[in-house]
Design a protein around this motif. Structure first.
Motif, PDB file in Angstrom:
ATOM      1  N   MET A   1       0.837  -1.203   0.000  1.00  0.00           N
ATOM      2  CA  MET A   1       0.000   0.000   0.000  1.00  0.00           C
ATOM      3  C   MET A   1       0.868   1.247   0.000  1.00  0.00           C
ATOM      4  SD  MET A   1      -2.998   1.074   2.718  1.00  0.00           S
ATOM      5  CE  MET A   1      -2.005   1.756   4.019  1.00  0.00           C
ATOM      6  N   THR A   2       0.565   2.166  -0.926  1.00  0.00           N
ATOM      7  CA  THR A   2       1.303   3.424  -0.981  1.00  0.00           C
ATOM      8  C   THR A   2       0.931   4.293   0.214  1.00  0.00           C
ATOM      9  OG1 THR A   2       1.316   3.346  -3.395  1.00  0.00           O
ATOM     10  CG2 THR A   2       1.797   5.468  -2.354  1.00  0.00           C
ATOM     11  N   LYS A   3       1.923   4.778   0.913  1.00  0.00           N
ATOM     12  CA  LYS A   3       1.655   5.581   2.106  1.00  0.00           C
ATOM     13  C   LYS A   3       1.277   7.012   1.731  1.00  0.00           C
ATOM     14  CE  LYS A   3       4.586   3.153   5.459  1.00  0.00           C
ATOM     15  NZ  LYS A   3       5.649   3.306   6.481  1.00  0.00           N
ATOM     16  N   GLU A   4       0.418   7.589   2.536  1.00  0.00           N
ATOM     17  CA  GLU A   4       0.120   9.016   2.432  1.00  0.00           C
ATOM     18  C   GLU A   4       1.165   9.778   3.245  1.00  0.00           C
ATOM     19  OE1 GLU A   4      -3.969  10.279   3.022  1.00  0.00           O
ATOM     20  OE2 GLU A   4      -4.617   8.199   2.815  1.00  0.00           O
ATOM     21  N   HIS A   5       1.562  10.927   2.735  1.00  0.00           N
ATOM     22  CA  HIS A   5       2.606  11.720   3.380  1.00  0.00           C
ATOM     23  C   HIS A   5       1.966  12.852   4.181  1.00  0.00           C
ATOM     24  CE1 HIS A   5       6.001   9.755   1.322  1.00  0.00           C
ATOM     25  NE2 HIS A   5       5.085   9.531   0.393  1.00  0.00           N
ATOM     26  N   ILE A   6       2.158  12.813   5.486  1.00  0.00           N
ATOM     27  CA  ILE A   6       1.536  13.753   6.409  1.00  0.00           C
ATOM     28  C   ILE A   6       2.630  14.468   7.204  1.00  0.00           C
ATOM     29  CG2 ILE A   6      -0.085  14.040   8.320  1.00  0.00           C
ATOM     30  CD1 ILE A   6      -1.371  12.950   5.751  1.00  0.00           C
ATOM     31  N   CYS A   7       2.475  15.760   7.370  1.00  0.00           N
ATOM     32  CA  CYS A   7       3.413  16.538   8.176  1.00  0.00           C
ATOM     33  C   CYS A   7       2.713  17.068   9.422  1.00  0.00           C
ATOM     34  CB  CYS A   7       3.982  17.706   7.374  1.00  0.00           C
ATOM     35  SG  CYS A   7       5.276  18.622   8.251  1.00  0.00           S
ATOM     36  N   ILE A   8       3.240  16.720  10.577  1.00  0.00           N
ATOM     37  CA  ILE A   8       2.711  17.203  11.853  1.00  0.00           C
ATOM     38  C   ILE A   8       3.475  18.467  12.240  1.00  0.00           C
ATOM     39  CG2 ILE A   8       2.315  16.654  14.286  1.00  0.00           C
ATOM     40  CD1 ILE A   8       0.784  14.844  12.389  1.00  0.00           C
ATOM     41  N   ILE A   9       2.750  19.548  12.493  1.00  0.00           N
ATOM     42  CA  ILE A   9       3.369  20.822  12.876  1.00  0.00           C
ATOM     43  C   ILE A   9       2.964  21.137  14.310  1.00  0.00           C
ATOM     44  CG2 ILE A   9       3.624  23.266  12.298  1.00  0.00           C
ATOM     45  CD1 ILE A   9       2.772  22.591   9.461  1.00  0.00           C
ATOM     46  N   TYR A  10       3.930  21.443  15.149  1.00  0.00           N
ATOM     47  CA  TYR A  10       3.646  21.605  16.576  1.00  0.00           C
ATOM     48  C   TYR A  10       4.606  22.611  17.200  1.00  0.00           C
ATOM     49  CZ  TYR A  10       7.723  18.572  16.998  1.00  0.00           C
ATOM     50  OH  TYR A  10       8.979  18.050  16.896  1.00  0.00           O
ATOM     51  N   GLY A  11       4.374  22.911  18.478  1.00  0.00           N
ATOM     52  CA  GLY A  11       5.185  23.909  19.189  1.00  0.00           C
ATOM     53  C   GLY A  11       4.499  25.259  19.125  1.00  0.00           C
ATOM     54  N   GLY A  12       5.192  26.220  18.530  1.00  0.00           N
ATOM     55  CA  GLY A  12       4.577  27.514  18.292  1.00  0.00           C
ATOM     56  C   GLY A  12       4.987  28.599  19.266  1.00  0.00           C
ATOM     57  N   LYS A  13       4.872  29.826  18.789  1.00  0.00           N
ATOM     58  CA  LYS A  13       5.190  31.017  19.576  1.00  0.00           C
ATOM     59  C   LYS A  13       3.950  31.403  20.374  1.00  0.00           C
ATOM     60  CE  LYS A  13       7.437  35.523  18.884  1.00  0.00           C
ATOM     61  NZ  LYS A  13       7.896  36.488  17.856  1.00  0.00           N
ATOM     62  N   SER A  14       3.715  30.634  21.439  1.00  0.00           N
ATOM     63  CA  SER A  14       2.459  30.763  22.180  1.00  0.00           C
ATOM     64  C   SER A  14       2.649  30.312  23.607  1.00  0.00           C
ATOM     65  CB  SER A  14       1.375  29.908  21.498  1.00  0.00           C
ATOM     66  OG  SER A  14       0.276  29.698  22.339  1.00  0.00           O
ATOM     67  N   ALA A  15       1.807  30.839  24.495  1.00  0.00           N
ATOM     68  CA  ALA A  15       1.821  30.396  25.890  1.00  0.00           C
ATOM     69  C   ALA A  15       1.367  28.946  26.017  1.00  0.00           C
ATOM     70  CB  ALA A  15       0.915  31.301  26.731  1.00  0.00           C
ATOM     71  N   MET A  31      -1.085   7.437  15.154  1.00  0.00           N
ATOM     72  CA  MET A  31      -1.218   7.324  13.701  1.00  0.00           C
ATOM     73  C   MET A  31      -0.737   5.968  13.203  1.00  0.00           C
ATOM     74  SD  MET A  31      -0.128  11.152  12.411  1.00  0.00           S
ATOM     75  CE  MET A  31      -0.502  10.816  10.678  1.00  0.00           C
ATOM     76  N   ASP A  32      -1.411   5.474  12.200  1.00  0.00           N
ATOM     77  CA  ASP A  32      -1.088   4.190  11.596  1.00  0.00           C
ATOM     78  C   ASP A  32       0.191   4.339  10.773  1.00  0.00           C
ATOM     79  OD1 ASP A  32      -0.921   1.827  10.192  1.00  0.00           O
ATOM     80  OD2 ASP A  32      -3.004   1.851   9.485  1.00  0.00           O
ATOM     81  N   LYS A  33       1.286   3.784  11.265  1.00  0.00           N
ATOM     82  CA  LYS A  33       2.592   3.935  10.600  1.00  0.00           C
ATOM     83  C   LYS A  33       2.644   3.152   9.289  1.00  0.00           C
ATOM     84  CE  LYS A  33       3.965   6.142  14.362  1.00  0.00           C
ATOM     85  NZ  LYS A  33       2.798   5.938  15.223  1.00  0.00           N
ATOM     86  N   GLU A  34       1.743   2.169   9.093  1.00  0.00           N
ATOM     87  CA  GLU A  34       1.685   1.438   7.829  1.00  0.00           C
ATOM     88  C   GLU A  34       0.960   2.251   6.757  1.00  0.00           C
ATOM     89  OE1 GLU A  34       3.177  -1.509   7.280  1.00  0.00           O
ATOM     90  OE2 GLU A  34       3.982  -1.245   9.309  1.00  0.00           O
ATOM     91  N   ARG A  35       0.094   3.144   7.194  1.00  0.00           N
ATOM     92  CA  ARG A  35      -0.699   3.939   6.252  1.00  0.00           C
ATOM     93  C   ARG A  35      -0.066   5.303   5.961  1.00  0.00           C
ATOM     94  NH1 ARG A  35      -7.236   4.848   6.416  1.00  0.00           N
ATOM     95  NH2 ARG A  35      -7.355   6.370   4.709  1.00  0.00           N
ATOM     96  N   TYR A  36       0.596   5.868   6.979  1.00  0.00           N
ATOM     97  CA  TYR A  36       1.109   7.234   6.846  1.00  0.00           C
ATOM     98  C   TYR A  36       2.628   7.286   6.994  1.00  0.00           C
ATOM     99  CZ  TYR A  36      -3.793   8.462   7.641  1.00  0.00           C
ATOM    100  OH  TYR A  36      -5.150   8.563   7.545  1.00  0.00           O
ATOM    101  N   ALA A  37       3.254   8.056   6.112  1.00  0.00           N
ATOM    102  CA  ALA A  37       4.654   8.453   6.271  1.00  0.00           C
ATOM    103  C   ALA A  37       4.632   9.807   6.974  1.00  0.00           C
ATOM    104  CB  ALA A  37       5.341   8.564   4.915  1.00  0.00           C
ATOM    105  N   ILE A  38       5.216   9.876   8.162  1.00  0.00           N
ATOM    106  CA  ILE A  38       5.022  11.033   9.040  1.00  0.00           C
ATOM    107  C   ILE A  38       6.305  11.857   9.150  1.00  0.00           C
ATOM    108  CG2 ILE A  38       4.324  11.784  11.342  1.00  0.00           C
ATOM    109  CD1 ILE A  38       3.069   8.928  11.649  1.00  0.00           C
TER     110      ILE A  38
END
Length: 356
Positions: A1-15, A31-38
């Motif tokens: 199965m071809t993986k979907e490519h997902i980017c997780i963005i976190y942190g931030g200039k915030s309290a 997240m399903d590591k077999e389904r998603y390239a993270i």
């Protein structure tokens, strides 16, 4: 199965930076590591963007997500290409507070033409600003508690007048809130004039605009909303407090809050709350996910408190737990949100931008 490519963005200039780290850890692990390239992008407290290596296994400690070295890529390069050179199927911003859930980063995604999870620019910005949100709720006839709002500059110029205005329109206790923060950061419960002044000074450290709301003896109930054009809702859940005020410390440090899911309320009230949650979702033109928060008094009067366009999203947060109660697992919820992001992106592609 071809993986979907997902980017997780976190942190931030915030309290709410630390909360974002915990959220990112929780989502990545589910997240399903077999389904998603993270892939991951960490935004430091100073606003620097740092791209991490591809994620192939669970994160044991959220501190490992606090990156420190830049690979020299521009922000647009980070967002346009995965670590393996593929275009992202979607980016998943797990950012709380200003520069994350207020429409600013959503605008960046729109300009770069990237599918992204969650609410769009208008919905994010209007849901983040408590005053604008209240004004939009009013257009839908949603019942709200009385409130007063003012700017830092107005308070500095007319302190006593504003204190008199608050005390003339509201009765103690009142809640002082920064207009543009969540996770109870900078919020104070005030029972007299001195506490009010202290609460205002505290809140003004986090925002230039404040909202002061009438306190009410009521249960706090919340409804999760999921979808785009045809959103669905959960049964309501209740925040059961062992403390007088549900602040940041009691939420994330002391564990002085319990969640009762579903809430012990009548079917009629459940239906009303779910209908009102949909109205609130539509009032701010939301998509993806929203948590609608309400007050329910002893005599069963309902007041909408707010909508949260990026609610707490760890595995043990109210929003995912409300869906778990409906039979949708945390991993399934994440997959649904990614699919909704792609659906909205594809729908927008059908909109004409020029005349034939």
């Amino acid at each position: 199965m071809t993986k979907e490519h997902i980017c997780i963005i976190y942190g931030g200039k915030s309290a709410e930076h630390e909360v974002s780290l915990l959220t990112a850890q929780s989502v990545i692990n589910a997240m399903d590591k077999e389904r998603y390239a993270i892939d991951t992008i960490y935004i430091t407290n100073d606003g620097e963007w740092l791209k991490g290596p591809a994620i192939t296994q669970c994160i044991e400690d959220s501190e490992t997500l606090r990156l420190s070295e830049s690979d020299g890529q521009s922000v647009s390069d980070m967002l346009n290409k995965s670590t393996t050179g593929h275009k992202y199927d979607a980016v998943f911003p797990l950012l709380h507070g200003p520069n994350g859930e207020d429409g600013t980063i959503q605008g960046l995604f729109e300009v770069l033409d990237i599918p992204y999870v969650g609410n769009g620019v208008l919905a994010a910005s209007s849901s983040m600003d408590k005053l604008v949100m209240k004004q939009l709720f009013a257009t839908r006839g949603l019942p709200q508690l009385p409130y007063v709002s003012f700017l830092k500059s107005e308070y500095e110029a007319h302190k006593e007048n504003i204190i008199s205005l608050v005390e003339g329109k509201l009765t103690y206790p009142v809640f002082v809130k920064p207009a543009n923060l969540g996770s109870s950061v900078g919020i104070s419960k005030c029972t007299n004039t001195e506490e009010l002044k202290q609460g205002i000074e505290e809140a003004l450290q986090f925002d230039r605009k404040l909202v002061i709301e009438q306190g009410v003896a009521a249960r706090e109930v919340e409804v999760a909303v999921l979808g785009n054009e045809t959103p669905e809702t959960t049964l309501p859940g209740e925040v059961v407090k062992n403390v007088d005020f549900y602040d940041y410390k009691s939420k994330y440090v002391d564990g002085q809050v319990k969640l009762q899911i579903p809430a012990d309320i009548s079917p009629e009230i459940q239906t009303t709350l779910r209908d009102m949650a949909i109205e609130a979702f539509k009032a701010t033109d939301c998509s993806g996910l929203v948590r609608a928060d309400f007050f329910l008094t002893v005599d069963e009067k309902i007041y909408i408190n707010e909508t949260n366009a990026m609610p707490g999203f760890t595995k043990f947060s109210m929003y995912p737990l409300l869906w778990e109660n409906m039979g949708k697992s945390y991993s399934e919820l994440i997959t649904d949100l990614i699919n909704l992001a792609k659906e909205r992106y594809n729908d927008k592609k059908n909109i004409k931008y020029k005349m034939d």
